[in-house]
Design an enzyme around this catalytic site. Structure first.
Site, mmCIF file in Angstrom:
data_model
loop_
_atom_site.group_PDB
_atom_site.id
_atom_site.type_symbol
_atom_site.label_atom_id
_atom_site.label_comp_id
_atom_site.label_asym_id
_atom_site.label_seq_id
_atom_site.Cartn_x
_atom_site.Cartn_y
_atom_site.Cartn_z
ATOM 1 N N GLN A 28 -40.356 -10.331 10.077
ATOM 2 C CA GLN A 28 -39.576 -10.955 11.144
ATOM 3 C C GLN A 28 -38.174 -11.367 10.687
ATOM 4 O O GLN A 28 -37.192 -11.176 11.417
ATOM 5 C CB GLN A 28 -40.329 -12.173 11.696
ATOM 6 C CG GLN A 28 -41.595 -11.809 12.457
ATOM 7 C CD GLN A 28 -42.318 -13.029 12.992
ATOM 8 O OE1 GLN A 28 -41.868 -14.164 12.829
ATOM 9 N NE2 GLN A 28 -43.454 -12.801 13.634
ATOM 10 N N THR A 64 -3.620 -13.580 7.815
ATOM 11 C CA THR A 64 -4.884 -14.198 7.446
ATOM 12 C C THR A 64 -5.599 -14.697 8.696
ATOM 13 O O THR A 64 -5.007 -14.826 9.776
ATOM 14 C CB THR A 64 -4.642 -15.388 6.503
ATOM 15 O OG1 THR A 64 -3.929 -16.414 7.230
ATOM 16 C CG2 THR A 64 -3.842 -14.980 5.279
ATOM 17 N N PHE A 96 2.553 -23.890 13.392
ATOM 18 C CA PHE A 96 2.822 -23.159 12.155
ATOM 19 C C PHE A 96 3.548 -24.017 11.127
ATOM 20 O O PHE A 96 3.318 -23.886 9.932
ATOM 21 C CB PHE A 96 3.655 -21.899 12.435
ATOM 22 C CG PHE A 96 2.838 -20.787 13.020
ATOM 23 C CD1 PHE A 96 2.161 -19.901 12.208
ATOM 24 C CD2 PHE A 96 2.735 -20.628 14.391
ATOM 25 C CE1 PHE A 96 1.407 -18.881 12.747
ATOM 26 C CE2 PHE A 96 1.982 -19.605 14.944
ATOM 27 C CZ PHE A 96 1.309 -18.733 14.116
ATOM 28 N N GLU A 144 -2.210 -8.469 6.529
ATOM 29 C CA GLU A 144 -1.642 -8.322 7.880
ATOM 30 C C GLU A 144 -2.028 -9.489 8.776
ATOM 31 O O GLU A 144 -2.400 -9.318 9.940
ATOM 32 C CB GLU A 144 -2.039 -6.971 8.479
ATOM 33 C CG GLU A 144 -1.460 -5.817 7.677
ATOM 34 C CD GLU A 144 -1.743 -4.469 8.275
ATOM 35 O OE1 GLU A 144 -1.879 -4.386 9.498
ATOM 36 O OE2 GLU A 144 -1.824 -3.496 7.505
ATOM 37 N N THR A 201 0.834 -1.201 0.000
ATOM 38 C CA THR A 201 0.000 0.000 0.000
ATOM 39 C C THR A 201 0.866 1.247 0.000
ATOM 40 O O THR A 201 1.864 1.331 0.718
ATOM 41 C CB THR A 201 -0.917 0.002 1.236
ATOM 42 O OG1 THR A 201 -1.777 -1.146 1.186
ATOM 43 C CG2 THR A 201 -1.778 1.259 1.286
#
Length: 388
Positions: free
Chosen positions: A281, A368, A386, A366, A166
């Site tokens: 409803q 998942t 991991f 940043e 970004t």
């Protein structure tokens, strides 16, 4: 009382926090909302113009101290992210990447010379920063990044590439993380350095009101003064991600709130079978469930903000709880609101589909959801899954 504030959340905020929220909401209403649908459709955003506007209000690096930064509380920063993402996730990303990634990395790990060179201009929005960690082949596994830094005399030479960055196409400085033979180092790289290139990523279906780029580093030569002297090892860039994830916890609930506001207004005015659809409803059940999740997410964000303001930091698993829950629930809210709007839910005249598309990216960047589940799982069991 606003109809969505079922539990009197506002009573939990200080006058100063409410003022900062109101200030951010005004700038979002004035500078973002009237234009963001067009930015999204065209796949562009006026980053520099917005950065200057945000800088004037002290929103860039607002939770940092010194160097022109506002030194605001974590909760105040979170409320600002909430209002910015209620306008658009891409705009909140601009502020988060500038303040919580690029500025924070220099503020936390840089030399005094680096701080003086970059931070005042970045706080004012006159200089734009980006944060280069993610790579084309290494997103959730930054420990195996391919970008390399090698010594050549007193200089460093960087080679490699970063992806989905970004602000990269418009940045003046890029915080680049690179492997050496025995560690991971960070560098504050002026983007006009020979060998540095940033290419705008086109054809995105999400975060279209955000400038996203691919960075190429081809024998980028830097003096040792560009190295962040206090950053050594993967812990440094991961700590920056923790900073940015905190803003996402609040921001995602902003997107959810905007969707729910839109759906509630639509449901009370759109008539089918002779009465507003909000009078049925099934529609009320959807609205009630979404409002409850919004309130729970806001309470979680506030709790984590108060912890950070009182204890000075948050543990990684606490931030993972916040991001996992709030982004996941915000996306569900956006999708459900889309069903209430029916066919109009896919129209750019309403913000709901734009938020839903954006949140698909927020769900995975940043960290998942799966990564955050493993962080929480490791804390619960004491076992590292991991690599399993």
């Amino acid at each position: 009382m606003p109809p969505l504030d079922l539990i009197d959340f506002d009573d939990l905020l200080s006058d100063e926090e409410r003022e900062i929220r109101a200030l951010t909401r005004r700038v979002a209403d004035d500078r973002v909302r009237p234009f963001v649908a067009q930015w999204y459709e065209e796949g562009r955003v006026p980053v520099r113009e917005l950065a200057v506007e945000f800088g004037k209000l002290g929103l860039l690096g607002m939770h940092l101290t010194g160097y022109g930064c506002a030194g605001a509380s974590a909760v105040a920063y979170g409320l600002a992210c909430h209002e910015l993402e209620a306008a658009d996730s891409g705009v909140r990303s601009l502020v988060s990447v500038q303040g919580s990634l690029a500025m924070y990395a220099i503020w936390k790990y840089g030399s005094e010379e680096q701080k003086q060179r970059w931070l005042p201009g970045m706080a004012a929005g006159e200089l734009i920063g980006c944060f280069g960690l993610t790579e084309p082949d290494h997103g959730s596994d930054p420990a195996n990044m391919s970008t390399r830094a090698r010594r050549d005399g007193t200089d460093w030479v960087l080679n490699g590439g970063k992806m989905w960055i970004t602000n990269a196409p418009v940045a003046d400085v890029a915080v680049i993380w690179a492997r050496t033979s025995d560690s991971v180092l960070g560098f504050a790289v002026p983007t006009d350095t020979p060998g540095f290139q940033a290419r705008e990523i086109k054809h995105k279906m999400s975060l279209r009101a955000s400038s996203t780029g691919e960075i190429t580093l081809d024998d980028v030569r830097l003096p040792d003064g560009a190295r962040l002297p206090d950053a050594a090892g993967l812990k440094a860039p991961l700590s920056c991600l923790t900073e940015a994830r905190f803003g996402i916890i609040w921001g995602a609930m902003g997107a959810a709130r905007d969707c729910l506001d839109t759906a509630l207004s639509y449901a009370t005015t759109r008539e089918q079978f002779g009465r507003p659809i909000g009078g049925f409803q099934l529609t009320q059940a959807k609205l009630a469930d979404m409002a409850v999740e919004l309130q729970k997410g806001m309470l979680l964000a506030l709790h984590l903000g108060r912890l950070r303001d009182s204890a000075g930091k948050l543990r990684p698993e606490q931030v993972s709880v916040g991001k996992l829950n709030n982004v996941r629930e915000a996306l569900l809210v956006a999708r459900t609101c889309r069903t209430i709007l029916g066919g109009n839910g896919i129209s750019g005249e309403y913000p709901v589909m734009r938020h839903a598309n954006n949140l698909e990216s927020v769900l995975t960047y940043e960290g998942t959801s799966e990564i955050h589940q493993l962080v929480i799982g490791q804390k619960l069991t004491g076992l590292n899954a991991f690599a399993g």
